[in-house]
Design an enzyme around this catalytic site. Structure first.
Site, mmCIF file in Angstrom:
data_model
loop_
_atom_site.group_PDB
_atom_site.id
_atom_site.type_symbol
_atom_site.label_atom_id
_atom_site.label_comp_id
_atom_site.label_asym_id
_atom_site.label_seq_id
_atom_site.Cartn_x
_atom_site.Cartn_y
_atom_site.Cartn_z
ATOM 1 N N HIS B 150 -6.219 -9.793 -4.413
ATOM 2 C CA HIS B 150 -5.044 -10.172 -3.627
ATOM 3 C C HIS B 150 -4.333 -8.925 -3.152
ATOM 4 O O HIS B 150 -4.691 -7.808 -3.531
ATOM 5 C CB HIS B 150 -4.087 -11.023 -4.487
ATOM 6 C CG HIS B 150 -3.529 -10.283 -5.680
ATOM 7 N ND1 HIS B 150 -4.117 -10.303 -6.923
ATOM 8 C CD2 HIS B 150 -2.438 -9.481 -5.808
ATOM 9 C CE1 HIS B 150 -3.414 -9.557 -7.765
ATOM 10 N NE2 HIS B 150 -2.386 -9.036 -7.106
ATOM 11 N N HIS B 206 -2.545 -16.505 -7.426
ATOM 12 C CA HIS B 206 -2.142 -15.970 -6.116
ATOM 13 C C HIS B 206 -3.301 -15.305 -5.380
ATOM 14 O O HIS B 206 -4.192 -14.705 -5.971
ATOM 15 C CB HIS B 206 -0.933 -15.036 -6.194
ATOM 16 C CG HIS B 206 -1.115 -13.762 -6.982
ATOM 17 N ND1 HIS B 206 -2.019 -13.606 -7.997
ATOM 18 C CD2 HIS B 206 -0.473 -12.573 -6.877
ATOM 19 C CE1 HIS B 206 -1.922 -12.382 -8.490
ATOM 20 N NE2 HIS B 206 -1.000 -11.732 -7.826
ATOM 21 N N HIS B 220 0.733 -3.171 -2.990
ATOM 22 C CA HIS B 220 -0.550 -2.851 -3.627
ATOM 23 C C HIS B 220 -1.678 -3.757 -3.155
ATOM 24 O O HIS B 220 -1.444 -4.840 -2.641
ATOM 25 C CB HIS B 220 -0.438 -2.910 -5.156
ATOM 26 C CG HIS B 220 -0.188 -4.283 -5.728
ATOM 27 N ND1 HIS B 220 1.069 -4.781 -5.982
ATOM 28 C CD2 HIS B 220 -1.035 -5.268 -6.111
ATOM 29 C CE1 HIS B 220 0.978 -5.996 -6.512
ATOM 30 N NE2 HIS B 220 -0.288 -6.320 -6.585
ATOM 31 N N HIS B 252 2.044 -9.522 -16.769
ATOM 32 C CA HIS B 252 3.048 -10.130 -15.900
ATOM 33 C C HIS B 252 3.463 -11.477 -16.477
ATOM 34 O O HIS B 252 2.618 -12.231 -16.967
ATOM 35 C CB HIS B 252 2.451 -10.442 -14.516
ATOM 36 C CG HIS B 252 2.075 -9.246 -13.700
ATOM 37 N ND1 HIS B 252 2.966 -8.282 -13.338
ATOM 38 C CD2 HIS B 252 0.898 -8.899 -13.134
ATOM 39 C CE1 HIS B 252 2.346 -7.375 -12.574
ATOM 40 N NE2 HIS B 252 1.087 -7.726 -12.448
HETATM 41 FE FE LIG Z 1 -0.814 -7.900 -7.969
#
Ligand SMILES: [Fe+2]
Ligand code: FES
Lengths: 127, 314
Positions: B150, B206, B220, B252
């Site tokens: 991603h 995601h 990023h 995360h």
């Molecule tokens: Fe990421």
């Protein structure tokens, strides 16, 4: 005792000696070993004053102006952050500039206080 | 029908030789092509299309464009119509504008980032093939990343001026490209300002993310690894190669992913990201991170986002 005290200053004409760096705004000074960039020298000693980002010439947060003395450019400097005209006036990125003499620099780069950072940043918003 | 997954990212680098070394020796990609303009094309071992990263020589860092792959060629016409109706300009780039790629639909997101959609890219297969494959190939370098996973784009946001291109992008991706929102971060009175949005078109948490910033940029590009053990090994690889690590291995809260952030030799931020997180589905309730917990959302253990993480990008 500072490790740099052991470096013989008269070793060779071709070897650049350790150089002292003074940050104009804060009066902070530290010593860069031969060949180190302004940012590497600061980081190695755990000092502060110049914002630290990518350390690779791309993000622009470490932008400085060399007010006194001379630095060698040691890698690509993003044109998005330092224009050719600025470069001609001594503006560069601290992660790409190795002092060749004692230098005094003005810190131009500032951590952009983005909206997210205002909310989640750990420190108080700097002026 | 519609968008399937991320196809590739095209990023600017200032020293091609060291950039190629980084993406080969640290990420573990392989060079598959170099074009006459000096652009270098690379692929991860577990991808079956020809390439997922284009390095283009430049005097600066940053993103040129990000491309997503659609399932059917006709999707490009349907989506072109939809994007135009939504009010954005589009351009259909002819076959072979990029090597090994068919026609591409080019447009800009509300944030200004260039996005492209394509359906055809030469299929070369994964490094283990499709017949009785081994789980991984021999001779992997560095982190041995599976695939480009991603990207996170920094999107202009200025609530005082009523500008929020995070929210604009989120709406566009949902309503026009058929993505779904998995997680978001909100601030302000009643959580009225969406400052981060995580969207998917696959079944991962995601496939693209948007975060508010003063200017448009690339936060990023992220490469997939299997597990926490692979993340730690990737950290060793970075230390061996003297890579500048931005955020050491952690997790995360958002997406539950395990992560390291680091910089390529031009200062573009990379991520190695592990874990499929959870099954992302269109009917899964959207996860919301509120103002007091955004730090934990970003870095779950530490609970605070580091200054460089939120302010440094290309
Ligand atoms: Fe990421
Ligand atoms: S720290 Fe990013 S350009 Fe110097």
């Amino acid at each position: 005792m500072s490790p740099s005290a052991h470096v013989p200053r008269s070793m060779s004409a071709r070897t650049v000696s350790p150089c002292s760096v003074t940050l104009r705004q804060t009066g902070e000074t530290y010593v860069c070993a031969a060949g180190e960039t302004l940012l590497q020298g600061m980081l190695k000693l755990g000092r502060r004053g110049i914002p630290v980002g990518c350390v690779n010439g791309g993000c622009g947060v470490c932008k400085v102006k060399v007010m006194r003395g001379r630095c060698l450019k040691v890698g690509a400097v993003s044109r998005q952050h330092v224009t050719a005209e600025e470069e001609a006036r001594g503006v560069t990125l601290a992660c790409r500039a190795a002092p060749q003499t004692d230098v005094e620099v003005e810190v131009i780069g500032k951590m952009q206080r983005g909206f997210v950072n205002l909310i989640v940043g750990s420190g108080p918003a700097a002026g | 029908m519609g968008v399937m997954r991320i196809g590739h990212a095209s990023i600017k680098v200032m020293d091609m030789a060291v950039a190629v070394k980084h993406y080969e020796n640290v990420i573990g990609m392989k060079v598959v092509h170099t074009d006459p303009n000096g652009n270098v094309y690379l692929k991860c071992w577990d991808e079956w299309d020809k390439y997922s990263l284009i390095l283009s020589p430049s005097d600066r860092a940053g993103l040129n464009h990000v491309a997503y792959k659609v399932e059917h060629d006709a999707d490009l016409d349907v989506l072109q119509q939809r994007i135009e109706t939504y009010g954005s300009k589009t351009e259909m780039l002819p076959v072979a504008t990029l090597p090994f790629v068919g026609r591409m639909l080019k447009f800009n997101l509300p944030s200004g980032h260039e996005m492209r959609l394509f359906q055809q890219k030469e299929v070369v297969g994964t490094d283990v093939g499709s017949t009785n494959p081994d789980p991984w190939p021999d001779g992997l370098k560095g982190a041995g990343a599976h695939w480009l996973d991603h990207c996170l784009l920094m999107c202009p946001l200025d609530p005082e001026k009523g500008i929020n291109t995070v929210a604009d992008n989120c709406k566009f991706m949902k309503e026009v490209l058929g993505f779904h929102l998995s997680e978001q971060a909100v601030v302000g009175p009643g959580g009225s300002i969406q400052i981060a949005a995580f969207l998917f078109c696959t079944t991962k948490p995601h496939d693209i993310a948007f975060v508010g910033a003063p200017t448009m940029g690339l936060h990023h590009v992220s490469f997939f690894l299997d597990s926490w053990a692979d993340i730690l090994k990737a950290g060793d690889v970075m230390a061996k190669n003297r890579v500048k690590i931005d955020v050491a291995p952690t997790r995360h809260g958002i997406t539950r992913g395990e992560t390291i952030y680091f910089f390529d030799p031009s200062g573009n931020r990379n991520e190695t990201f592990a874990g499929l997180g959870y099954l992302a589905q269109p009917d899964r309730p959207v996860t919301t991170w509120t103002e007091d917990s955004i730090g934990r959302g970003i870095f779950y253990h530490h609970g605070e986002a580091t200054e460089s993480f939120t302010t440094v990008y290309t």
